[in-house]
Design an enzyme around this catalytic site. Structure first.
Site, PDB file in Angstrom:
ATOM      1  N   ALA A 232     107.378 -18.045  85.785  1.00 23.41           N
ATOM      2  CA  ALA A 232     106.568 -16.834  85.606  1.00 23.41           C
ATOM      3  C   ALA A 232     105.586 -16.696  86.760  1.00 23.41           C
ATOM      4  O   ALA A 232     104.909 -17.648  87.136  1.00 23.41           O
ATOM      5  CB  ALA A 232     105.824 -16.894  84.280  1.00 23.41           C
TER       6      ALA A 232
ATOM      7  N   GLY B 209     103.764 -13.275  87.535  1.00 25.82           N
ATOM      8  CA  GLY B 209     102.797 -12.183  87.468  1.00 25.82           C
ATOM      9  C   GLY B 209     101.448 -12.563  86.922  1.00 25.82           C
ATOM     10  O   GLY B 209     100.427 -12.426  87.601  1.00 25.82           O
TER      11      GLY B 209
ATOM     12  N   ARG C   6     107.847  -1.463  80.041  1.00 23.01           N
ATOM     13  CA  ARG C   6     109.031  -1.990  80.716  1.00 23.01           C
ATOM     14  C   ARG C   6     110.325  -1.277  80.347  1.00 23.01           C
ATOM     15  O   ARG C   6     111.138  -0.965  81.214  1.00 23.01           O
ATOM     16  CB  ARG C   6     109.181  -3.469  80.383  1.00 23.01           C
ATOM     17  CG  ARG C   6     108.307  -4.315  81.242  1.00 23.01           C
ATOM     18  CD  ARG C   6     108.664  -5.742  81.131  1.00 23.01           C
ATOM     19  NE  ARG C   6     108.078  -6.414  82.270  1.00 23.01           N
ATOM     20  CZ  ARG C   6     107.902  -7.714  82.349  1.00 23.01           C
ATOM     21  NH1 ARG C   6     108.291  -8.492  81.367  1.00 23.01           N
ATOM     22  NH2 ARG C   6     107.379  -8.246  83.420  1.00 23.01           N
TER      23      ARG C   6
HETATM   24  C1  LIG Z   1     111.187 -15.196  86.363  1.00 17.17           C
HETATM   25  C2  LIG Z   1     110.299 -14.984  85.183  1.00 17.17           C
HETATM   26  C3  LIG Z   1     109.035 -14.420  85.361  1.00 17.17           C
HETATM   27  C4  LIG Z   1     108.195 -14.227  84.257  1.00 17.17           C
HETATM   28  N1  LIG Z   1     106.928 -13.747  84.445  1.00 17.17           N
HETATM   29  C5  LIG Z   1     106.076 -13.679  83.404  1.00 17.17           C
HETATM   30  C6  LIG Z   1     104.707 -13.327  83.593  1.00 17.17           C
HETATM   31  O1  LIG Z   1     104.262 -13.081  84.702  1.00 17.17           O
HETATM   32  N2  LIG Z   1     103.902 -13.306  82.491  1.00 17.17           N
HETATM   33  C7  LIG Z   1     104.333 -13.591  81.231  1.00 17.17           C
HETATM   34  O2  LIG Z   1     103.547 -13.570  80.285  1.00 17.17           O
HETATM   35  N3  LIG Z   1     105.620 -13.935  81.034  1.00 17.17           N
HETATM   36  C8  LIG Z   1     106.489 -14.004  82.077  1.00 17.17           C
HETATM   37  N4  LIG Z   1     107.790 -14.380  81.870  1.00 17.17           N
HETATM   38  C9  LIG Z   1     108.210 -14.728  80.525  1.00 17.17           C
HETATM   39  C10 LIG Z   1     107.676 -16.083  80.138  1.00 17.17           C
HETATM   40  O3  LIG Z   1     107.563 -16.909  81.266  1.00 17.17           O
HETATM   41  C11 LIG Z   1     108.572 -16.773  79.133  1.00 17.17           C
HETATM   42  O4  LIG Z   1     108.941 -15.910  78.116  1.00 17.17           O
HETATM   43  C12 LIG Z   1     107.832 -17.923  78.498  1.00 17.17           C
HETATM   44  O5  LIG Z   1     107.294 -18.751  79.507  1.00 17.17           O
HETATM   45  C13 LIG Z   1     108.743 -18.701  77.591  1.00 17.17           C
HETATM   46  O6  LIG Z   1     108.127 -19.911  77.285  1.00 17.17           O
HETATM   47  P1  LIG Z   1     108.761 -20.838  76.185  1.00 17.17           P
HETATM   48  O7  LIG Z   1     107.924 -22.054  76.137  1.00 17.17           O
HETATM   49  O8  LIG Z   1     108.946 -20.079  74.942  1.00 17.17           O
HETATM   50  O9  LIG Z   1     110.220 -21.142  76.753  1.00 17.17           O
HETATM   51  P2  LIG Z   1     110.694 -21.828  78.126  1.00 17.17           P
HETATM   52  O10 LIG Z   1     109.623 -21.870  79.132  1.00 17.17           O
HETATM   53  O11 LIG Z   1     111.965 -21.153  78.483  1.00 17.17           O
HETATM   54  O12 LIG Z   1     110.973 -23.315  77.670  1.00 17.17           O
HETATM   55  C14 LIG Z   1     112.032 -23.595  76.776  1.00 17.17           C
HETATM   56  C15 LIG Z   1     112.243 -25.079  76.794  1.00 17.17           C
HETATM   57  O13 LIG Z   1     113.197 -25.432  75.804  1.00 17.17           O
HETATM   58  C16 LIG Z   1     114.204 -26.270  76.389  1.00 17.17           C
HETATM   59  N5  LIG Z   1     115.432 -26.148  75.623  1.00 17.17           N
HETATM   60  C17 LIG Z   1     116.333 -25.145  75.593  1.00 17.17           C
HETATM   61  N6  LIG Z   1     117.328 -25.427  74.736  1.00 17.17           N
HETATM   62  C18 LIG Z   1     117.038 -26.650  74.201  1.00 17.17           C
HETATM   63  C19 LIG Z   1     117.685 -27.514  73.277  1.00 17.17           C
HETATM   64  N7  LIG Z   1     118.873 -27.227  72.725  1.00 17.17           N
HETATM   65  N8  LIG Z   1     117.086 -28.703  72.958  1.00 17.17           N
HETATM   66  C20 LIG Z   1     115.902 -29.067  73.544  1.00 17.17           C
HETATM   67  N9  LIG Z   1     115.269 -28.296  74.429  1.00 17.17           N
HETATM   68  C21 LIG Z   1     115.828 -27.094  74.746  1.00 17.17           C
HETATM   69  C22 LIG Z   1     114.278 -25.794  77.821  1.00 17.17           C
HETATM   70  O14 LIG Z   1     114.890 -26.756  78.647  1.00 17.17           O
HETATM   71  C23 LIG Z   1     112.790 -25.600  78.124  1.00 17.17           C
HETATM   72  O15 LIG Z   1     112.164 -26.822  78.412  1.00 17.17           O
HETATM   73  C24 LIG Z   1     108.639 -14.577  82.960  1.00 17.17           C
HETATM   74  C25 LIG Z   1     109.917 -15.128  82.782  1.00 17.17           C
HETATM   75  C26 LIG Z   1     110.738 -15.340  83.876  1.00 17.17           C
HETATM   76  C27 LIG Z   1     112.092 -15.939  83.660  1.00 17.17           C
END
Ligand SMILES: Cc1cc2nc3c(=O)[nH]c(=O)nc-3n(C[C@H](O)[C@H](O)[C@H](O)COP(=O)(O)OP(=O)(O)OC[C@H]3O[C@@H](n4cnc5c(N)ncnc54)[C@H](O)[C@@H]3O)c2cc1C
Length: 396
Positions: free
Chosen positions: A48, A50, A269
């Site tokens: 992420a 932004g 968006r």
């Molecule tokens: C390129 C990009 C830019 C972004 N920019 C922004 C921004 O500027 N601001 C904002 O608010 N959001 C942004 N987002 C969205 C935001 O970053 C994500 O939605 C958020 O960080 C998701 O966090 P999370 O902890 O839910 O999942 P993730 O960060 O995706 O973490 C998921 C974790 O679960 C693990 N996992 C997956 N499957 C399994 C399994 N079967 N068993 C065990 N572990 C597993 C993965 O390996 C990972 O460690 C962006 C996303 C992307 C891709």
């Protein structure tokens, strides 16, 4: 070492939400384990760029923030979750600062940008590596504690036991009083299935949601996937790169083949993405050298001083690919980016199954069917903390 082990709280996933939950559960006195699919560093959160929203502006308030979320969700979000999200945003930012995250500042306050769908400047940034900075701070706090990490240990199954849950993670069998699912969304797998580009990390495949659904957990809005309006379309090595929305916050505008603005570049968006699809459909788009559809993003309108402070990584990436975004327009097209819906949770981030929590992108409700940028990292921290505390409270 493979084998059977037991903890109070087991967190699945090591993105921002999982790490926030793990740190909070441990600080609440629980014995905590994190099991994750790859390394601790492998996740979407680190990508992420932004920023993260919180109402710090003089004219702003958590209530105004909540109204913007409600409107951007087209009145589909869960208002109780939204009130928690926006009400706890300032304290989430201060918590991150205590963990060492240094948000970009100017004139004695935070440097705030206005993001799509927002009525106020509300987006805090760490340059354009905000997610990297936040996950690094959380990861360092987690690693400095006494919790246990199981890397390369994907969750394969979880089932209720007399005292909580038993999970199969890679080669490990892990018993825990409570489980926090923080395994993110599924847009990488979804894009592959559709033959499209995605901004997502390859681990974003969604099987943990399926496991929870098979157990009987309720979901909502799972069909509502979000396109990032500005995927990189050219050069080829920038395809699937998410051009930060802050380019538009700092003055870049979308133009069609005739050089005309065809939409409010800072609209919600889904509206901006649809406007690009429609413009291309009308024959007013442009084509990339490898024949893909695109429109222009006129980044040359961004003031150099703003770009240097808030977009250095984006500039480096494009310049490395032979394009200077401050000197010329760049080519862009929407790419699959975010899973808006997910597991139904309450304000403690508990799913509809007792003792099974969910936070971050895997959970639904906070954004309804259309998320505003900057609210996902916020959701990870606010509901990650709540999930960790509540899971510890129930297990210990
Ligand atoms: C390129 C990009 C830019 C972004 N920019 C922004 C921004 O500027 N601001 C904002 O608010 N959001 C942004 N987002 C969205 C935001 O970053 C994500 O939605 C958020 O960080 C998701 O966090 P999370 O902890 O839910 O999942 P993730 O960060 O995706 O973490 C998921 C974790 O679960 C693990 N996992 C997956 N499957 C399994 C399994 N079967 N068993 C065990 N572990 C597993 C993965 O390996 C990972 O460690 C962006 C996303 C992307 C891709």
């Amino acid at each position: 070492m493979p084998g059977e082990v037991s903890f109070d709280v087991l967190v699945i996933g090591s993105g921002a939400s999982g790490l926030a939950a793990a740190v909070s559960a441990e600080r609440a006195g629980a014995r905590v384990a994190v099991a994750t699919k790859g390394t601790l560093q492998a996740n979407n959160s680190s990508k992420a760029q932004g920023g993260i929203q919180a109402a710090f502006g003089a004219e702003d308030s958590p209530e105004q923030h909540a109204e913007d979320v409600w409107r951007s969700s087209h009145e589909t979000a869960n208002r109780e979750l939204v009130a928690v999200l926006t009400g706890e945003a300032p304290s989430a930012i201060h918590w991150l600062e205590e963990l060492g995250v240094e948000f970009t500042r100017e004139n004695g306050g935070y440097r705030l940008a206005r993001c799509g769908g927002a009525s106020q400047k509300r987006l805090l940034q760490v340059g354009d590596r905000t997610g990297h900075a936040i996950t690094k701070g959380l990861r360092e706090a987690w690693v400095a504690g006494s919790g246990t990490s199981f890397e390369n240990a994907p969750l394969r199954s979880v089932e209720p036991t007399e005292n909580g849950w038993r999970a199969e993670c890679g080669e490990h069998t892990i018993d825990a009083g409570t489980v926090v699912l923080a395994a993110g969304g599924r847009c990488f797998a979804e894009a592959q299935a559709r033959g499209e580009l995605s901004t997502n990390h390859p681990n974003a495949t969604g099987e943990v949601t399926r496991i929870a659904v098979d157990l009987g957990a309720e979901v909502r809005d799972l069909d509502a996937l979000q396109y990032h309006p500005n995927g990189g379309a050219w050069p080829a090595n920038m395809q699937g790169y998410s051009i930060p929305e802050t380019t538009r916050a700092y003055g870049a505008v979308l133009l069609n083949a005739d050089g005309e603005e065809f939409t409010d570049s800072l609209g919600p968006r889904d509206v901006v993405s649809q406007a690009i699809f429609d413009e291309v459909e009308k024959g007013k788009g442009v084509e990339t050298p490898d024949g893909r559809p695109a429109v222009y993003l006129d980044t040359s309108r961004i003031a150099r001083a703003d770009a240097e402070v808030s977009l250095p990584y984006m500039l480096r990436r494009y310049r490395g690919a032979g394009v200077d975004p401050l000197a010329e327009k760049i080519l862009t097209y929407p790419v699959l980016h975010y899973q808006n819906g997910g597991l139904v949770i309450d304000t403690d981030a508990e799913t509809t199954l007792e003792g099974l929590y969910a936070c971050g992108e895997i959970a639904g409700g906070t954004h309804g069917r259309n998320r505003m940028m900057g609210n996902s990292l916020l959701e990870c921290v606010v509901f990650g903390r709540r999930a960790g505390r509540a899971a510890a409270g129930k297990a210990v």
